[in-house]
Design a protein around this motif. Structure first.
Motif, PDB file in Angstrom:
ATOM      1  N   SER A  77       0.807  -1.225   0.000  1.00 31.39           N
ATOM      2  CA  SER A  77       0.000   0.000   0.000  1.00 31.39           C
ATOM      3  C   SER A  77       0.840   1.276   0.000  1.00 31.39           C
ATOM      4  O   SER A  77       0.297   2.368  -0.192  1.00 31.39           O
ATOM      5  CB  SER A  77      -0.908   0.028   1.230  1.00 31.39           C
ATOM      6  OG  SER A  77      -1.712  -1.119   1.281  1.00 31.39           O
ATOM      7  N   SER A 118      -5.317  -5.784  11.532  1.00 36.93           N
ATOM      8  CA  SER A 118      -6.194  -5.147  10.560  1.00 36.93           C
ATOM      9  C   SER A 118      -6.695  -6.158   9.535  1.00 36.93           C
ATOM     10  O   SER A 118      -6.050  -7.165   9.265  1.00 36.93           O
ATOM     11  CB  SER A 118      -5.430  -4.027   9.835  1.00 36.93           C
ATOM     12  OG  SER A 118      -6.192  -3.488   8.781  1.00 36.93           O
ATOM     13  N   ASN A 119      -7.856  -5.846   8.939  1.00 36.40           N
ATOM     14  CA  ASN A 119      -8.279  -6.595   7.761  1.00 36.40           C
ATOM     15  C   ASN A 119      -7.734  -5.880   6.527  1.00 36.40           C
ATOM     16  O   ASN A 119      -7.180  -4.779   6.615  1.00 36.40           O
ATOM     17  CB  ASN A 119      -9.805  -6.732   7.693  1.00 36.40           C
ATOM     18  CG  ASN A 119     -10.508  -5.383   7.691  1.00 36.40           C
ATOM     19  OD1 ASN A 119     -10.105  -4.447   7.013  1.00 36.40           O
ATOM     20  ND2 ASN A 119     -11.571  -5.272   8.485  1.00 36.40           N
ATOM     21  N   LYS A 147      -9.096  -4.333   4.089  1.00 36.26           N
ATOM     22  CA  LYS A 147      -9.724  -3.076   3.706  1.00 36.26           C
ATOM     23  C   LYS A 147      -9.203  -1.904   4.536  1.00 36.26           C
ATOM     24  O   LYS A 147      -9.191  -0.759   4.065  1.00 36.26           O
ATOM     25  CB  LYS A 147     -11.240  -3.180   3.858  1.00 36.26           C
ATOM     26  CG  LYS A 147     -11.906  -4.120   2.859  1.00 36.26           C
ATOM     27  CD  LYS A 147     -13.415  -4.130   3.065  1.00 36.26           C
ATOM     28  CE  LYS A 147     -14.095  -5.060   2.067  1.00 36.26           C
ATOM     29  NZ  LYS A 147     -15.569  -5.087   2.252  1.00 36.26           N
ATOM     30  N   GLU A 148      -8.786  -2.176   5.757  1.00 33.91           N
ATOM     31  CA  GLU A 148      -8.389  -1.105   6.666  1.00 33.91           C
ATOM     32  C   GLU A 148      -6.881  -0.970   6.825  1.00 33.91           C
ATOM     33  O   GLU A 148      -6.413  -0.190   7.646  1.00 33.91           O
ATOM     34  CB  GLU A 148      -9.019  -1.345   8.043  1.00 33.91           C
ATOM     35  CG  GLU A 148     -10.535  -1.315   8.040  1.00 33.91           C
ATOM     36  CD  GLU A 148     -11.128  -1.656   9.393  1.00 33.91           C
ATOM     37  OE1 GLU A 148     -10.384  -2.187  10.248  1.00 33.91           O
ATOM     38  OE2 GLU A 148     -12.317  -1.380   9.602  1.00 33.91           O
ATOM     39  N   ARG A 149      -6.111  -1.725   6.039  1.00 31.63           N
ATOM     40  CA  ARG A 149      -4.673  -1.766   6.303  1.00 31.63           C
ATOM     41  C   ARG A 149      -3.985  -0.412   6.088  1.00 31.63           C
ATOM     42  O   ARG A 149      -3.035  -0.087   6.796  1.00 31.63           O
ATOM     43  CB  ARG A 149      -3.994  -2.849   5.466  1.00 31.63           C
ATOM     44  CG  ARG A 149      -4.102  -2.690   3.974  1.00 31.63           C
ATOM     45  CD  ARG A 149      -3.386  -3.828   3.279  1.00 31.63           C
ATOM     46  NE  ARG A 149      -3.632  -3.785   1.844  1.00 31.63           N
ATOM     47  CZ  ARG A 149      -3.030  -4.578   0.975  1.00 31.63           C
ATOM     48  NH1 ARG A 149      -2.166  -5.460   1.390  1.00 31.63           N
ATOM     49  NH2 ARG A 149      -3.301  -4.487  -0.308  1.00 31.63           N
TER      50      ARG A 149
END
Length: 252
Positions: free
Chosen positions: A42, A117-118, A120-122
């Protein structure tokens, strides 16, 4: 306090006359094969400084860190099962405040709780790690952003309540065929075999004072194990005389 579950055979390697030696394992060889990489994916979208970075330069930063794992679960059955040889190992109890102070004094190290975290929230959790730990490991802010990745992990591992001591390796700079070559330093890196896997690690020496207690696993004969542990402690002198040796609260 933070806790480190391991095999009883590790005692003689961890406890020495000049300190407590713990192994920091390269992140690519931890139990989660997506370790750190999961968050690094990310980074380019989060930071303008990385968007134009070449793949070669990105790979250079990608090579760190080395990690020592602790947890904040005291005498926990699941942790015995996962890391303490199903109750046939030992649990070290370390002074958390002292480890934090050591990490502040060593610019190449960071100590803190893992944020789970999952997928989507990383990105959000990664930003939280940057804010929470105010990571300044080197003079390179990009290095610090990569260091923060060591503190975000998939929420499927949250049962571990992990706390980490991360070591960021220096870079070696040299010339080759007229070009500047930058590579991760190999200074202090050792290797061990784990099955068929060659695992790189660094031995990090902590002061003896961080060790407060050793808990013997519930599957072991406590009195025999205690006698053996005391022999190991005594061979290194009085510096270990205040270390407590206790029996796990769990039963066979």
């Amino acid at each position: 306090m933070v806790y480190h579950y391991t095999t009883i055979a590790s005692l003689d390697g961890i406890i020495r006359n000049d300190g407590i030696y713990l192994r920091a394992t390269h992140f690519q060889h931890l139990n989660d094969k997506d370790e750190v990489v999961w968050c690094q994916e990310s980074l380019r979208g989060l930071c303008e400084d990385l968007q134009d970075m070449s793949d070669e330069d990105f790979q250079l930063y990608y090579n760190t860190p080395y990690i020592i794992s602790f947890c904040n679960k005291d005498d926990d059955f699941n942790m015995w099962r996962l890391y303490g040889e199903n109750g046939k190992g030992v649990m070290f109890c370390f002074d958390c405040k002292m480890i934090k102070e050591i990490s502040k004094l060593r610019p190449e190290t960071v100590f803190g709780k893992v944020i789970y975290s999952n997928i989507k929230e990383r990105k959000e959790k990664y930003k939280q790690a940057l804010d929470d730990y105010d990571i300044i490991t080197t003079n390179d802010p990009v290095e610090d952003m990569f260091a923060a990745c060591a503190f975000v992990k998939k929420d499927s591992y949250n049962i571990e309540s992990e706390e980490r001591f991360a070591i960021i390796m220096d870079k070696d700079i040299f010339f080759q065929n007229g070009e500047v070559i930058i590579k991760e330093s190999q200074n202090g890196i050792q290797h061990r075999m784990r099955g068929e896997e060659l695992v790189p690690y660094i031995e990090f020496k902590f002061p003896i004072e961080i060790l407060k207690k050793i808990v013997v696993g519930y599957e072991l004969d406590f009195e025999r194990s205690k006698t053996g542990i005391m022999k190991i402690l005594k061979q290194y002198g009085e510096v270990y005389q205040n270390v407590l040796i206790e029996k796990s609260i769990h039963n066979k």
